[in-house]
Design an enzyme around this catalytic site. Sequence first.
Site, short mmCIF file in Angstrom:
data_model
loop_
_atom_site.label_atom_id
_atom_site.label_comp_id
_atom_site.label_asym_id
_atom_site.label_seq_id
_atom_site.Cartn_x
_atom_site.Cartn_y
_atom_site.Cartn_z
CG ASP A 177 -7.56 -18.66 5.57
OD1 ASP A 177 -7.71 -18.91 4.36
OD2 ASP A 177 -7.05 -19.46 6.37
NE ARG A 200 -3.25 -15.92 18.18
CZ ARG A 200 -2.57 -15.59 17.11
NH1 ARG A 200 -2.13 -14.34 16.97
NH2 ARG A 200 -2.31 -16.46 16.17
CG ASP A 217 -4.40 -18.93 18.04
OD1 ASP A 217 -3.83 -18.86 19.14
OD2 ASP A 217 -3.79 -18.87 16.96
CB SER A 265 -0.53 -22.67 8.68
OG SER A 265 -0.42 -23.38 9.90
#
Length: 408
Positions: free
Chosen positions: A19, A100, A129, A183
């Site tokens: 990705d 994050r 996110d 995922s």
Amino acid sequence: MAKLKDVKKVVLAYSGGLDTSIILKWLQTELGAEVVTFTADLGQGDSDLEPARKKAEMMGAKQIYIEDVREEFVRDFVFPMFRANAEYEGLYLLGTSIARPLISKRLVEIARETGADAVAHGATGKGNDQVRFELSAYALNPDIKVIAPWRDWSFKSRTDLLDFAEKHQIPIAKDKRGDAPFSVDANLLHSSSEGKVLEDPWVEPPEFVHQRTISPMDAPDAVTEIEIEFLKGDPIALNGKALSPAAMLAALNDLGRDNGIGRLDLVENRFVGMKSRGVYETPGGTVLLQAHRGIESITLDRGAAHLKDELMPRYAELIYNGFWFSPERLMLQALIDKSQEDVEGTVRLKLYKGNAIVSGRKSKKSLYRNDLVTFEDDRGAYDQKDAEGFIRLNALRLRTLAARNRGN
């Protein structure tokens, strides 16, 4: 897209996976931008990050940042959060959420160092996110441009992405031609699995989903006993051996994994408004939480402990929603850190088949006094007759209310 055409240089949070590799090429071809890549070693389990460097070089990135930020991650983000005993919706130890802000911090710093005018991430437009990355970035640089390709590009399906990858000779792993079963996001604190085989909350997660723990049912039939020493609310030694923050969490991860500790199957409320189901594994964090509450139980005053517990859901929600760099989180952190000044000592735990059980705690700063709680002669330390007046005063409003209701 028009607003992005003036972007000349972008710092991309780059994993080396399909990705973000597609995003790298898309930024180059669609925006004509120079791309700087940033790959963070957060303890996600990649023993060798060199493939990410080679892939970025192959795709034309001239400036490539690959950094080991494990110590900073645990010391400055994970441990402060654990001083608060933070759990989102009473269960989730915030493993993805807390990573994050650190990634965003480095993106903004690298943008300043390299003269880039934008940062980019690979988060989708449905998840939390994107919010976490962007709120953190704007808090640190109000003028930074943030590019979220999943919200901007014209691709409509996974097939479109794969066709783009083939057109631009981006390597595709063989199993990527079909839909991935789920995922995964991982760092030193946890692993998170979502999607596909996990989308039906009635269906039990297949065993192959679990990344970090053995099944509690398969864990040893023997107890593992450990001792964790704390100073100012942070763990500093395991079984008498001093460890750095990252080494401490890694060691607790191993102990938790081998005893089937730290699994969570959760349906949570995302900040963007939908419910989602995820399987989280936080072996070391689960052990650490129990140990920290154990040492707090003898070193924290009742008022301080109860106030912390009242504020904890708000603090956890701020982290979950992406407000790590907000003034209110910093205010709460100051209060939490103040409460931890005397949280020191040693906790003993028994690890057994999915459980982390506190079996002992001791501290030079303990508020526990045997002469007050003993059932034996307390030699005047506590006069039990005093309790009568205490109860009568606290019962006054209840008796008044009961008398009125009886009259009615």
